[in-house]
Design an enzyme around this catalytic site. Structure first.
Site, PDB file in Angstrom:
ATOM      1  N   TYR A 169      -6.351  -5.867 -11.708  1.00 27.43           N
ATOM      2  CA  TYR A 169      -6.428  -4.411 -11.531  1.00 27.43           C
ATOM      3  C   TYR A 169      -5.052  -3.766 -11.659  1.00 27.43           C
ATOM      4  CZ  TYR A 169     -11.300  -4.685 -10.321  1.00 27.43           C
ATOM      5  OH  TYR A 169     -12.651  -4.886 -10.394  1.00 27.43           O
TER       6      TYR A 169
ATOM      7  N   CYS B 186       0.352  14.898  29.624  1.00 28.41           N
ATOM      8  CA  CYS B 186      -0.872  15.149  28.847  1.00 28.41           C
ATOM      9  C   CYS B 186      -1.403  13.937  28.091  1.00 28.41           C
ATOM     10  CB  CYS B 186      -0.625  16.281  27.855  1.00 28.41           C
ATOM     11  SG  CYS B 186      -0.260  17.819  28.686  1.00 28.41           S
TER      12      CYS B 186
ATOM     13  N   THR C 224       1.448  -7.356  -3.407  1.00 24.63           N
ATOM     14  CA  THR C 224       1.745  -7.018  -2.014  1.00 24.63           C
ATOM     15  C   THR C 224       2.113  -8.293  -1.262  1.00 24.63           C
ATOM     16  OG1 THR C 224       0.177  -5.203  -2.182  1.00 24.63           O
ATOM     17  CG2 THR C 224       0.777  -5.903   0.041  1.00 24.63           C
TER      18      THR C 224
HETATM   19  N1  LIG Z   1      -6.212  -3.719  -6.455  1.00 24.98           N
HETATM   20  C1  LIG Z   1      -5.526  -2.741  -5.950  1.00 24.98           C
HETATM   21  O1  LIG Z   1      -5.989  -1.601  -5.850  1.00 24.98           O
HETATM   22  C2  LIG Z   1      -4.115  -2.956  -5.514  1.00 24.98           C
HETATM   23  C3  LIG Z   1      -3.296  -1.853  -5.237  1.00 24.98           C
HETATM   24  C4  LIG Z   1      -1.974  -2.061  -4.869  1.00 24.98           C
HETATM   25  C5  LIG Z   1      -1.494  -3.362  -4.733  1.00 24.98           C
HETATM   26  N2  LIG Z   1      -2.322  -4.432  -4.990  1.00 24.98           N
HETATM   27  C6  LIG Z   1      -1.757  -5.762  -4.872  1.00 24.98           C
HETATM   28  O2  LIG Z   1      -1.456  -6.209  -6.188  1.00 24.98           O
HETATM   29  C7  LIG Z   1      -1.697  -7.600  -6.306  1.00 24.98           C
HETATM   30  C8  LIG Z   1      -2.708  -7.875  -7.414  1.00 24.98           C
HETATM   31  O3  LIG Z   1      -3.945  -7.289  -7.051  1.00 24.98           O
HETATM   32  P1  LIG Z   1      -5.130  -7.146  -8.101  1.00 24.98           P
HETATM   33  O4  LIG Z   1      -6.239  -6.473  -7.378  1.00 24.98           O
HETATM   34  O5  LIG Z   1      -4.606  -6.569  -9.352  1.00 24.98           O
HETATM   35  O6  LIG Z   1      -5.496  -8.707  -8.311  1.00 24.98           O
HETATM   36  P2  LIG Z   1      -6.498  -9.350  -9.370  1.00 24.98           P
HETATM   37  O7  LIG Z   1      -7.133 -10.508  -8.713  1.00 24.98           O
HETATM   38  O8  LIG Z   1      -7.363  -8.294  -9.984  1.00 24.98           O
HETATM   39  O9  LIG Z   1      -5.536  -9.839 -10.533  1.00 24.98           O
HETATM   40  C9  LIG Z   1      -4.749 -10.987 -10.469  1.00 24.98           C
HETATM   41  C10 LIG Z   1      -4.667 -11.565 -11.864  1.00 24.98           C
HETATM   42  O10 LIG Z   1      -3.709 -12.615 -11.873  1.00 24.98           O
HETATM   43  C11 LIG Z   1      -4.171 -13.623 -12.757  1.00 24.98           C
HETATM   44  N3  LIG Z   1      -3.461 -14.859 -12.492  1.00 24.98           N
HETATM   45  C12 LIG Z   1      -3.675 -15.798 -11.558  1.00 24.98           C
HETATM   46  N4  LIG Z   1      -2.792 -16.795 -11.655  1.00 24.98           N
HETATM   47  C13 LIG Z   1      -1.978 -16.492 -12.694  1.00 24.98           C
HETATM   48  C14 LIG Z   1      -0.857 -17.153 -13.299  1.00 24.98           C
HETATM   49  N5  LIG Z   1      -0.391 -18.300 -12.852  1.00 24.98           N
HETATM   50  N6  LIG Z   1      -0.269 -16.541 -14.354  1.00 24.98           N
HETATM   51  C15 LIG Z   1      -0.726 -15.359 -14.814  1.00 24.98           C
HETATM   52  N7  LIG Z   1      -1.783 -14.701 -14.280  1.00 24.98           N
HETATM   53  C16 LIG Z   1      -2.397 -15.266 -13.240  1.00 24.98           C
HETATM   54  C17 LIG Z   1      -5.657 -13.663 -12.477  1.00 24.98           C
HETATM   55  O11 LIG Z   1      -6.368 -14.310 -13.518  1.00 24.98           O
HETATM   56  C18 LIG Z   1      -5.978 -12.179 -12.366  1.00 24.98           C
HETATM   57  O12 LIG Z   1      -6.316 -11.630 -13.612  1.00 24.98           O
HETATM   58  C19 LIG Z   1      -2.141  -8.071  -4.927  1.00 24.98           C
HETATM   59  O13 LIG Z   1      -1.021  -8.522  -4.223  1.00 24.98           O
HETATM   60  C20 LIG Z   1      -2.687  -6.816  -4.297  1.00 24.98           C
HETATM   61  O14 LIG Z   1      -2.619  -6.858  -2.889  1.00 24.98           O
HETATM   62  C21 LIG Z   1      -3.604  -4.241  -5.389  1.00 24.98           C
END
Ligand SMILES: NC(=O)c1ccc[n+]([C@@H]2O[C@H](COP(=O)([O-])OP(=O)(O)OC[C@H]3O[C@@H](n4cnc5c(N)ncnc54)[C@H](O)[C@@H]3O)[C@@H](O)[C@H]2O)c1
Length: 417
Positions: free
Chosen positions: A3, A261, A117
């Site tokens: 994402y 309060c 994160t």
């Molecule tokens: N989803 C959100 O709305 C959001 C918002 C802000 C921060 N975050 C943070 O961002 C981070 C990612 O979240 P996300 O929801 O995008 O995760 P996600 O699971 O959608 O994406 C992670 C991606 O990493 C890939 N991956 C795994 N191992 C890998 C490797 N060795 N090399 C390359 N790619 C690899 C996976 O196949 C997957 O496509 C997390 O730490 C999350 O907490 C997410």
């Protein structure tokens, strides 16, 4: 290419950067290369398709190739909860190690930017260690490990990318952060550069705050329903107050709250909820949480070991002589019970002028207040081995300059490392 990664890659491409998306998931790589977003996100398909067509965005599962052809890696792999709630970091470790190895064989200036994160401390210790092991040398020579937390929300991620609350980069120096800040030239938002630990925790604090807001509104809603009030209207009006409610007011970590309060009214809501068998898990934990800061302050003073204490500020805040439920009164009560000798400076408080419930409160809790109060800061300093600054009464003078011994400032020392 999850994402965060996909949205970031497509938008960076749109803003003129050349982007290579890396993922271990071959299906995602193929979809991106075919100009299709591997996730469902409003507006993403269009942006991604245009960038792939223009040649500014392509995807691969070959991290070595991606490192060879880039200056910056934005790392956005998942950091899900482990069974015990801790942050899973092995995916991130694998990626950092892959990039490190690629840089060992092809040394060049490079930024590894953690967008995932991650709790403070993990980047600075474990990730640094993994990177240095893979590089085969200590960090330096232009290799920078920093972070850039993401604030987008799923469902409006592309819009949020261009209109974030701010761009936040954590780095050891402004110079290290500059290349990352520059990536966002098309984003209209204020830029902040902090140390990496602060940047990491800002993200967690924001998400915790969002969760707390929902929970607060729901708890007020459930109380409202039981009381025959309209909880939605109540919360609308709570939000209308941008002076004290939706504002910076009360949002600075420091010492416990008190006064005539806040504790009283929280108790009333919680008593009502108990009577109605309503569970207010958050509101019922506020006073115990507040009490824990008093205990932390007491422990800090006790552990320091010096028994002659000078306290600056006794009423629950500067500008009033209201001593009812002031946490400083509790502090003095406990310290004197432990055998500490306490003198107090607070020009707001004159024992002879205390009246009514305020006087009654002091008669019950600090009957010997008159003997502890001093009217001159010099008298306090003469008595004290340890000075404890409690309220903004302390702003009157520079106590650290005036006192050779220990000065605790409860307005910051419980929150700043
Ligand atoms: N989803 C959100 O709305 C959001 C918002 C802000 C921060 N975050 C943070 O961002 C981070 C990612 O979240 P996300 O929801 O995008 O995760 P996600 O699971 O959608 O994406 C992670 C991606 O990493 C890939 N991956 C795994 N191992 C890998 C490797 N060795 N090399 C390359 N790619 C690899 C996976 O196949 C997957 O496509 C997390 O730490 C999350 O907490 C997410």
């Amino acid at each position: 290419m999850g994402y965060v990664g996909c949205v970031t890659a497509a938008c960076l491409g749109k803003d003129g950067h050349s982007v290579i998306g890396v993922d271990v998931d071959a299906d995602k790589v193929a979809e991106v290369n075919a100009g299709k977003a591997p996730i469902s996100e409003r507006g993403l398909d269009e942006v991604l398709q245009a960038q792939v067509a223009s040649g500014r965005l392509r995807a691969t599962s070959d991290a070595v190739l991606a490192v060879a052809e880039s200056d910056i890696a934005m790392i956005a792999v998942g950091t899900p909860s482990a069974d015990d709630g801790s942050v899973t970091i092995h995916i991130l470790e694998a990626v950092v190690a892959d990039i490190g190895k690629a840089l060992r064989d092809n040394p060049k200036p490079y930024h590894l930017v953690i967008r995932s994160t991650l709790l403070p401390g993990i980047l600075e210790t474990r990730m640094k260690e993994v990177l240095e092991a893979a590089l085969g040398r200590p960090l330096g020579d232009g290799v920078v490990l920093c972070n850039n937390p993401e604030f987008l929300r799923e469902g409006s991620a592309v819009k949020d990318y261009y209109h974030p609350p701010y761009v936040l980069v954590g780095a050891d120096s402004e110079a290290d952060a500059a290349a990352v800040v520059d990536l966002y030239h098309a984003v209209e938002a204020e830029r902040f550069v902090t140390d990496t630990r602060t940047a990491s925790l800002v993200k967690y604090a924001c998400n915790a705050f969002h969760a707390v807001k929902v929970t607060f509104a729901n708890e007020i809603g459930s109380v409202a329903k039981s009381m025959g009030a309209d909880g939605r209207k109540v919360m609308e009006l709570v939000c209308e107050d941008t002076k004290l409610n939706i504002s910076r007011a009360y949002m600075r970590p420091g010492f416990a709250f008190g006064g005539s309060c806040l504790p009283k009214d929280l108790r009333a809501i919680n008593r009502f909820a108990e009577h109605e068998a309503l569970r207010l898990n958050m509101l019922s934990s506020v006073l115990p949480s507040n009490e824990s800061h008093l205990k932390r302050a007491l422990k800090m003073i006790r552990d320091h070991g010096q028994k002659k204490v000078g306290l600056v500020g006794l009423s629950f805040k500067n500008g009033t002589d209201d001593l009812r439920e002031s946490p400083m009164v509790d502090l003095v009560e406990t310290l004197t019970g432990w055998g500490f000798s306490v003198k107090i400076y607070d020009p707001n408080v004159m024992v002879g002028r205390l009246r009514g419930r305020n006087l009654g409160y002091i008669d019950r809790h600090l009957p010997h207040l008159a003997q502890m109060l001093v009217t001159d800061p010099a008298a306090l300093l003469e008595h004290a081995e340890t000075v404890v600054l409690c309220t903004d009464v302390a702003d009157e003078q520079d106590w650290r300059a005036a006192h050779a011994g220990k000065v605790f400032d409860l307005r910051s020392d419980l929150a700043v490392a």
